[in-house]
Design an enzyme around this catalytic site. Structure first.
Site, PDB file in Angstrom:
ATOM      1  N   LYS A 163      20.093  24.221  63.749  1.00 54.72           N
ATOM      2  CA  LYS A 163      21.053  23.452  64.563  1.00 54.72           C
ATOM      3  C   LYS A 163      20.544  22.043  64.889  1.00 54.72           C
ATOM      4  CE  LYS A 163      23.788  27.082  66.440  1.00 54.72           C
ATOM      5  NZ  LYS A 163      24.364  27.805  67.533  1.00 54.72           N
ATOM      6  N   GLY A 172      16.169  25.298  72.384  1.00 47.26           N
ATOM      7  CA  GLY A 172      16.569  24.937  71.021  1.00 47.26           C
ATOM      8  C   GLY A 172      18.010  24.465  70.973  1.00 47.26           C
ATOM      9  N   ARG A 217       8.475  28.777  76.077  1.00 43.69           N
ATOM     10  CA  ARG A 217       7.101  29.185  75.762  1.00 43.69           C
ATOM     11  C   ARG A 217       6.245  27.966  75.426  1.00 43.69           C
ATOM     12  NH1 ARG A 217       7.934  32.296  69.946  1.00 43.69           N
ATOM     13  NH2 ARG A 217       9.045  30.608  68.893  1.00 43.69           N
TER      14      ARG A 217
HETATM   15  P1  NAP Z   1      16.680  27.612  67.924  1.00 45.79           P
HETATM   16  O1  NAP Z   1      17.232  26.227  67.841  1.00 45.79           O
HETATM   17  O2  NAP Z   1      15.712  28.056  66.905  1.00 45.79           O
HETATM   18  O3  NAP Z   1      16.052  27.776  69.402  1.00 45.79           O
HETATM   19  C1  NAP Z   1      15.453  28.958  69.818  1.00 45.79           C
HETATM   20  C2  NAP Z   1      14.719  28.727  71.124  1.00 45.79           C
HETATM   21  O4  NAP Z   1      14.165  29.983  71.535  1.00 45.79           O
HETATM   22  C3  NAP Z   1      13.542  27.757  71.034  1.00 45.79           C
HETATM   23  O5  NAP Z   1      13.386  27.092  72.267  1.00 45.79           O
HETATM   24  C4  NAP Z   1      12.372  28.706  70.776  1.00 45.79           C
HETATM   25  O6  NAP Z   1      11.128  28.220  71.213  1.00 45.79           O
HETATM   26  C5  NAP Z   1      12.755  29.878  71.661  1.00 45.79           C
HETATM   27  N1  NAP Z   1      12.127  31.107  71.205  1.00 45.79           N
HETATM   28  C6  NAP Z   1      12.221  31.695  69.988  1.00 45.79           C
HETATM   29  N2  NAP Z   1      11.533  32.861  69.968  1.00 45.79           N
HETATM   30  C7  NAP Z   1      10.985  32.992  71.202  1.00 45.79           C
HETATM   31  C8  NAP Z   1      10.153  33.965  71.793  1.00 45.79           C
HETATM   32  N3  NAP Z   1       9.763  35.060  71.123  1.00 45.79           N
HETATM   33  N4  NAP Z   1       9.747  33.784  73.073  1.00 45.79           N
HETATM   34  C9  NAP Z   1      10.148  32.684  73.770  1.00 45.79           C
HETATM   35  N5  NAP Z   1      10.941  31.724  73.269  1.00 45.79           N
HETATM   36  C10 NAP Z   1      11.364  31.876  71.990  1.00 45.79           C
HETATM   37  O7  NAP Z   1      17.867  28.698  67.887  1.00 45.79           O
HETATM   38  P2  NAP Z   1      19.352  28.556  68.450  1.00 45.79           P
HETATM   39  O8  NAP Z   1      20.235  28.079  67.377  1.00 45.79           O
HETATM   40  O9  NAP Z   1      19.264  27.851  69.738  1.00 45.79           O
HETATM   41  O10 NAP Z   1      19.749  30.087  68.677  1.00 45.79           O
HETATM   42  C11 NAP Z   1      19.051  30.865  69.641  1.00 45.79           C
HETATM   43  C12 NAP Z   1      19.742  32.212  69.851  1.00 45.79           C
HETATM   44  O11 NAP Z   1      21.030  32.006  70.442  1.00 45.79           O
HETATM   45  C13 NAP Z   1      20.007  33.007  68.557  1.00 45.79           C
HETATM   46  O12 NAP Z   1      19.778  34.359  68.822  1.00 45.79           O
HETATM   47  C14 NAP Z   1      21.466  32.753  68.268  1.00 45.79           C
HETATM   48  O13 NAP Z   1      22.070  33.815  67.558  1.00 45.79           O
HETATM   49  C15 NAP Z   1      22.019  32.703  69.696  1.00 45.79           C
HETATM   50  N6  NAP Z   1      23.244  31.906  69.723  1.00 45.79           N
HETATM   51  C16 NAP Z   1      24.404  32.569  69.985  1.00 45.79           C
HETATM   52  C17 NAP Z   1      25.583  31.866  70.020  1.00 45.79           C
HETATM   53  C18 NAP Z   1      26.851  32.592  70.310  1.00 45.79           C
HETATM   54  O14 NAP Z   1      27.915  32.075  69.965  1.00 45.79           O
HETATM   55  N7  NAP Z   1      26.798  33.738  70.952  1.00 45.79           N
HETATM   56  C19 NAP Z   1      25.608  30.483  69.778  1.00 45.79           C
HETATM   57  C20 NAP Z   1      24.414  29.851  69.542  1.00 45.79           C
HETATM   58  C21 NAP Z   1      23.230  30.583  69.492  1.00 45.79           C
HETATM   59  P3  NAP Z   1      10.150  27.325  70.239  1.00 45.79           P
HETATM   60  O15 NAP Z   1      10.745  25.965  70.250  1.00 45.79           O
HETATM   61  O16 NAP Z   1       8.848  27.455  70.903  1.00 45.79           O
HETATM   62  O17 NAP Z   1      10.222  27.983  68.881  1.00 45.79           O
END
Ligand code: NAP
Length: 304
Positions: free
Chosen positions: A69, A132, A155
């Site tokens: 994203k 993120g 984290r």
């Molecule tokens: P992203 O840009 O990769 O961001 C993920 C965030 O979570 C980052 O800040 C990352 O930290 C943190 N993170 C990942 N693993 C972690 C862990 N084990 N412990 C602590 N922090 C952790 O991903 P995203 O696009 O934002 O998506 C994140 C989640 O939201 C996904 O599961 C996605 O399916 C969900 N989502 C759902 C919707 C919906 O419509 N329901 C929409 C958007 C997203 P680091 O920077 O340290 O890696």
């Protein structure tokens, strides 16, 4: 004239458990839009090649999911003003091989909230877990709704710095009194200052590699004992979704804390993207039917 079938898709990694193809096929059928929606699972070193393939295949629209994203911005020809502010994209409109980045997660999140929660946002200090792409969109939505404080629990506080800077710009632009902060997710003990908690980390996501054994499906970004510190008026939102409850929403049910998972956000952001690509309006009735359709689908997969 018969409209040309739409060629649509989603790019991300992993995509095995993505519900977007099922959602979009359902919405297109209900609205009467002809077309297809394909998955483009892509490793970071192949992003360039896949985007070229997508342009050559004549796609009209592409969704972007974890982990691209934010990084996809480097490949776009232009973006909306909103994306210029939050630097995160979940939807791309494609025309003449030009990629235009949009973000429908902002409205997707807001439209998925119950009215009584949305209307009380100006009185709800917020804790957002993660920093993120999804966190940026949700932070923007919260700031737009005049939430008094947004604290990111992460984290890696250094990686959250850019998200916080973007938040500061939004606060200046909208001229709102929202305060911003960052805290360490691992050492978060007391949550009694937060009236809304939103998980945007993938913890608890079925396709999360660590979740592929039964034990780790019980993962939750915050524990029962942390949740017990929330005040009485607290509301918990998990952007992740599962067959019935995620571990986080299950914990909330045990503690009688009102909560929801991310299925409704998925449907609202997807509907907004399809409206953008097709120019057709998707009614609330179709959105409710999509909710039932997807929930039944996830349950049937979980049972098989
Ligand atoms: P992203 O840009 O990769 O961001 C993920 C965030 O979570 C980052 O800040 C990352 O930290 C943190 N993170 C990942 N693993 C972690 C862990 N084990 N412990 C602590 N922090 C952790 O991903 P995203 O696009 O934002 O998506 C994140 C989640 O939201 C996904 O599961 C996605 O399916 C969900 N989502 C759902 C919707 C919906 O419509 N329901 C929409 C958007 C997203 P680091 O920077 O340290 O890696």
């Amino acid at each position: 004239m018969v409209p040309k079938p739409l060629k649509l898709g989603i790019i991300g990694d992993p995509l095995e458990h993505s519900l977007s193809p099922i959602l979009h096929s359902f919405l297109m059928e209900q609205v009467g839009i002809l077309g297809e929606y394909k998955c483009y699972p892509t490793k970071p070193d192949k992003l360039d090649k896949t985007l070229e393939e997508i342009k050559n295949a004549g796609l009209t629209g592409l969704n972007v999911t974890i982990p691209y994203k934010i990084s996809i911005l480097d490949w776009l020809d232009n973006t909306t003003e909103e994306v210029k502010l939050i630097r995160a994209v979940n939807t791309i409109a494609i025309g003449d091989k030009q990629l235009l980045g949009h973000n429908t997660d902002i409205t997707g999140f807001l439209n998925s909230l119950p009215d009584e929660i949305k209307s009380t946002l100006p009185h709800r200090p917020a804790l957002v877990l993660g920093a993120g792409g999804a966190a940026r969109a949700i932070m923007a939505a919260l700031i737009k709704c005049h939430v008094p404080v947004v604290t990111l629990a992460v984290r890696n506080p250094e990686k959250a710095a850019e998200t916080i800077n973007l938040g500061r710009k939004l606060i200046r632009l909208y001229n709102v009194p929202t305060g911003l902060g960052v805290t360490d997710l691992a050492s978060l003990k007391n949550m009694n200052n937060y009236h809304i908690v939103i998980n945007t980390t993938p913890i608890g996501m079925p396709s999360n590699k660590q979740s592929e054994n039964k034990e780790s499906k019980k993962e939750s970004p915050v524990s029962l004992s942390q949740l017990k510190t929330l005040p009485e008026e607290a509301y918990v939102y998990d952007a992740v979704y599962g067959p019935d409850n995620t571990t986080l929403t299950h914990h909330c049910e045990e503690l009688k804390i009102p909560a929801q998972d991310g299925l409704s956000m998925l449907i609202h952001q997807g509907a907004a993207a399809l409206e953008l690509w097709s120019g057709q309006v998707i009614s609330e009735e179709i959105i409710s039917a999509a909710h039932e359709h997807l929930r039944n689908h996830i349950r049937s997969v979980a049972c098989s």
